[in-house]
Write a protein that holds these residues in place. Sequence first.
Motif, short mmCIF file in Angstrom:
data_model
loop_
_atom_site.label_atom_id
_atom_site.label_comp_id
_atom_site.label_asym_id
_atom_site.label_seq_id
_atom_site.Cartn_x
_atom_site.Cartn_y
_atom_site.Cartn_z
N LEU A 188 0.86 -1.22 0.05
CA LEU A 188 -0.13 -0.05 -0.03
C LEU A 188 0.80 1.32 -0.12
CD1 LEU A 188 -2.70 -1.01 2.57
CD2 LEU A 188 -2.64 -1.48 0.05
N LEU A 189 1.77 1.04 0.91
CA LEU A 189 2.79 2.37 1.00
C LEU A 189 3.90 2.62 -0.17
CD1 LEU A 189 3.37 2.42 4.76
CD2 LEU A 189 1.73 3.69 3.53
N HIS A 190 3.90 1.56 -0.91
CA HIS A 190 4.83 1.78 -2.00
C HIS A 190 4.16 2.16 -3.24
CE1 HIS A 190 8.10 -1.02 -0.01
NE2 HIS A 190 8.37 0.37 0.40
N ALA A 191 2.77 2.06 -3.19
CA ALA A 191 2.01 2.47 -4.48
C ALA A 191 2.56 3.99 -4.72
CB ALA A 191 0.72 2.49 -4.21
N LYS A 192 2.56 4.37 -6.25
CA LYS A 192 3.09 5.57 -6.48
C LYS A 192 1.98 6.65 -6.14
CE LYS A 192 5.87 3.62 -10.17
NZ LYS A 192 5.59 2.11 -10.14
N GLN A 193 0.82 6.28 -6.31
CA GLN A 193 -0.28 7.24 -5.84
C GLN A 193 -1.43 6.78 -5.23
OE1 GLN A 193 -3.19 9.45 -8.73
NE2 GLN A 193 -1.91 10.98 -8.17
N VAL A 194 -2.01 7.31 -4.02
CA VAL A 194 -2.85 6.74 -3.20
C VAL A 194 -4.33 7.70 -3.39
CG1 VAL A 194 -3.60 5.84 -1.00
CG2 VAL A 194 -1.32 5.61 -2.05
N LEU A 195 -5.51 7.25 -3.64
CA LEU A 195 -6.74 7.96 -3.52
C LEU A 195 -7.40 7.11 -2.54
CD1 LEU A 195 -7.52 7.87 -7.49
CD2 LEU A 195 -6.10 9.47 -6.10
N VAL A 196 -7.82 7.98 -1.49
CA VAL A 196 -8.74 7.25 -0.22
C VAL A 196 -10.00 8.24 -0.29
CG1 VAL A 196 -8.68 7.15 2.21
CG2 VAL A 196 -6.51 7.21 1.22
N LEU A 197 -10.92 7.34 -0.27
CA LEU A 197 -12.41 7.75 -0.30
C LEU A 197 -12.99 7.59 1.12
CD1 LEU A 197 -13.75 6.10 -3.48
CD2 LEU A 197 -12.77 8.50 -3.37
N ALA A 198 -13.63 8.39 1.70
CA ALA A 198 -14.43 8.26 2.89
C ALA A 198 -15.78 9.05 2.94
CB ALA A 198 -13.41 8.75 3.92
N PHE A 199 -16.83 8.32 3.29
CA PHE A 199 -18.24 9.23 3.25
C PHE A 199 -18.90 8.72 4.38
CE2 PHE A 199 -17.06 7.78 -1.27
CZ PHE A 199 -16.58 9.15 -1.75
N GLY A 200 -19.45 9.90 4.86
CA GLY A 200 -20.52 9.68 6.00
C GLY A 200 -19.99 9.95 7.46
N ALA A 201 -20.80 10.22 8.36
CA ALA A 201 -20.42 10.73 9.63
C ALA A 201 -19.65 9.31 10.49
CB ALA A 201 -21.51 11.07 10.54
N SER A 202 -19.92 8.35 10.02
CA SER A 202 -19.39 7.04 10.76
C SER A 202 -17.76 6.96 10.35
CB SER A 202 -19.84 5.77 10.22
OG SER A 202 -19.90 5.33 9.07
N LYS A 203 -17.40 7.49 9.30
CA LYS A 203 -16.03 7.74 8.95
C LYS A 203 -15.29 8.95 9.58
CE LYS A 203 -16.54 4.08 6.49
NZ LYS A 203 -15.93 3.83 5.02
N ALA A 204 -15.99 9.95 10.24
CA ALA A 204 -15.25 11.24 10.59
C ALA A 204 -14.04 10.97 11.67
CB ALA A 204 -16.32 11.94 11.04
N ALA A 205 -14.17 9.93 12.73
CA ALA A 205 -13.32 9.90 13.64
C ALA A 205 -12.01 9.14 13.01
CB ALA A 205 -13.77 9.15 14.69
#
Length: 245
Positions: A188-205
């Motif tokens: 994961l950390l060696h990927a050249k570019q990372v796109l992270v998706l997060a939606f909704g209040a349950s992901k806020a913390a």
Amino acid sequence: MNVRVFASEQEAAAACAAHLAAAVRARPELVLGLPTGRSPLNVYRELVVLRARGELDLSRTTTFNLDEFLGLPPEDPSSFRSYMERHLFAQVNLGPERIHFLDGSAPDAEAECVRYDAAIAAAGGLDLLMLGIGPNGHVAFNEPGEGLVSKSHRALLSRETRQALAPLFGDEASRVPMAALTLGMAALLHAKQVLVLAFGASKAAAVTAMVHGPVTPRCPASFLQLHRDVHLWLDPAAASGLRRR
């Protein structure tokens, strides 16, 4: 981290799909890392639309999915392989030989993980990785703990993760497998570019801990702070705990 907050999940998904399509046009031989779960669903729908319009050609692209339930064969309707077939693979022009998946039904899980890491290395690593983030801060199935595993491995799933996956098993968390095979943190950390998706209040913390918290295995996503090219795409609810610049 390059943080963008969109008015809605749908807007973020459309922007992400457009970004992916542009990356493939720029380099058709791209190696993609793909997630499952709820967060990428609208992205996959948008990619299917782009393919139908003739704006996406995946014929030379290679994909590696991040994880698979231990004990489930690819044809099981609850497997992540079946999920990807339904939501993306059957509707785009990816050749079967370019689709790579961990086999949850492999007789030797450790050997299967070694095989998968070798296949990623042979492909030159991941060029572009799309990730979701769990409410507890997990990425792929790298769960919070005292330490993290660098290579692909067998992972025990937390209660929170199994509850979040219950919709894949008739909303019965007890039917969710106790373990899965997953990419480790190194890929994961060696990927050249990372796109992270997060939606909704349950992901806020989890999003807040990922961006502002210490780098700790108690929040595996926090290690993305160490990556040089991360794009974090959120809706307002998921972004609610972030400090405004």
